[in-house]
Design an enzyme around this catalytic site. Structure first.
Site, PDB file in Angstrom:
ATOM      1  N   HIS A   1      36.637  43.455  43.509  1.00 10.84           N
ATOM      2  CA  HIS A   1      37.245  42.697  44.601  1.00 10.84           C
ATOM      3  C   HIS A   1      38.364  41.869  43.991  1.00 10.84           C
ATOM      4  O   HIS A   1      38.129  41.124  43.036  1.00 10.84           O
ATOM      5  CB  HIS A   1      36.234  41.736  45.235  1.00 10.84           C
ATOM      6  CG  HIS A   1      35.082  42.391  45.897  1.00 10.84           C
ATOM      7  ND1 HIS A   1      35.010  42.562  47.256  1.00 10.84           N
ATOM      8  CD2 HIS A   1      33.936  42.918  45.380  1.00 10.84           C
ATOM      9  CE1 HIS A   1      33.871  43.160  47.558  1.00 10.84           C
ATOM     10  NE2 HIS A   1      33.204  43.385  46.442  1.00 10.84           N
TER      11      HIS A   1
ATOM     12  N   HIS B   1      33.346  48.936  42.084  1.00 13.61           N
ATOM     13  CA  HIS B   1      34.538  48.412  42.754  1.00 13.61           C
ATOM     14  C   HIS B   1      34.758  46.957  42.367  1.00 13.61           C
ATOM     15  O   HIS B   1      33.823  46.202  42.177  1.00 13.61           O
ATOM     16  CB  HIS B   1      34.456  48.557  44.277  1.00 13.61           C
ATOM     17  CG  HIS B   1      33.278  47.912  44.918  1.00 13.61           C
ATOM     18  ND1 HIS B   1      31.995  48.422  44.845  1.00 13.61           N
ATOM     19  CD2 HIS B   1      33.178  46.800  45.678  1.00 13.61           C
ATOM     20  CE1 HIS B   1      31.164  47.656  45.533  1.00 13.61           C
ATOM     21  NE2 HIS B   1      31.858  46.645  46.041  1.00 13.61           N
TER      22      HIS B   1
ATOM     23  N   GLY C   1      24.880  41.057  45.747  1.00 15.61           N
ATOM     24  CA  GLY C   1      25.689  41.323  46.925  1.00 15.61           C
ATOM     25  C   GLY C   1      26.345  42.691  46.960  1.00 15.61           C
ATOM     26  O   GLY C   1      27.131  42.975  47.858  1.00 15.61           O
TER      27      GLY C   1
ATOM     28  N   ILE D   1      37.777  45.558  54.695  1.00 17.08           N
ATOM     29  CA  ILE D   1      37.722  45.488  56.166  1.00 17.08           C
ATOM     30  C   ILE D   1      37.157  44.163  56.665  1.00 17.08           C
ATOM     31  O   ILE D   1      37.275  43.843  57.839  1.00 17.08           O
ATOM     32  CB  ILE D   1      36.934  46.674  56.779  1.00 17.08           C
ATOM     33  CG1 ILE D   1      35.491  46.677  56.290  1.00 17.08           C
ATOM     34  CG2 ILE D   1      37.626  47.992  56.483  1.00 17.08           C
ATOM     35  CD1 ILE D   1      34.593  47.653  57.036  1.00 17.08           C
TER      36      ILE D   1
END
Length: 119
Positions: free
Chosen positions: A107, A105, A98, A36
């Site tokens: 990225h 997950h 971070g 998002i």
């Protein structure tokens, strides 16, 4: 318990279809959706449907699912036409790196020049 869906986990809710996301790929073990807050033209998250807090924990407990995430990354790179130009797979582990959602997950980033070292 590790592996089991967590009621308070955003990514468990996305995997279960209880929270909307722009899904780009789904398998029996993974879900991939657009970030998002994208940091590159292609920025997709790939999550396992099972809950583990980080990549190392997932790999130790269910190495096949960890491999499924990497296979999904390559398929997303091909779908988004960044496979040939290059892409990055990033697993942040811990808040100091971070990580803000403590469900494994990856990225998948690409579509622009990605300098090294990052961050």
């Amino acid at each position: 318990m590790a592996g089991e869906p967590q009621a308070d986990c955003l990514f468990c809710k996305i995997a279960a279809g209880k929270v909307p996301a722009t899904i780009v790929r789904e398998t029996d073990t993974t879900v991939a959706f657009r970030d998002i807050n994208p940091q590159a033209p292609t920025h997709v998250l790939v999550i396992p449907k099972v809950h583990y807090p980080d990549a190392a924990t997932l790999a130790a407990a269910e190495p096949q699912v960890a491999a499924d995430i990497l296979r999904a990354a390559e398929e997303i790179a091909e779908l988004d036409d960044i496979k040939e130009t290059g892409f990055r797979i990033v697993f942040n582990t811990g808040s100091g790196a971070g990580q803000t959602v403590f469900h494994t997950h990856a990225h998948i980033l690409g579509g622009r020049s990605l300098q090294w070292p990052p961050g």
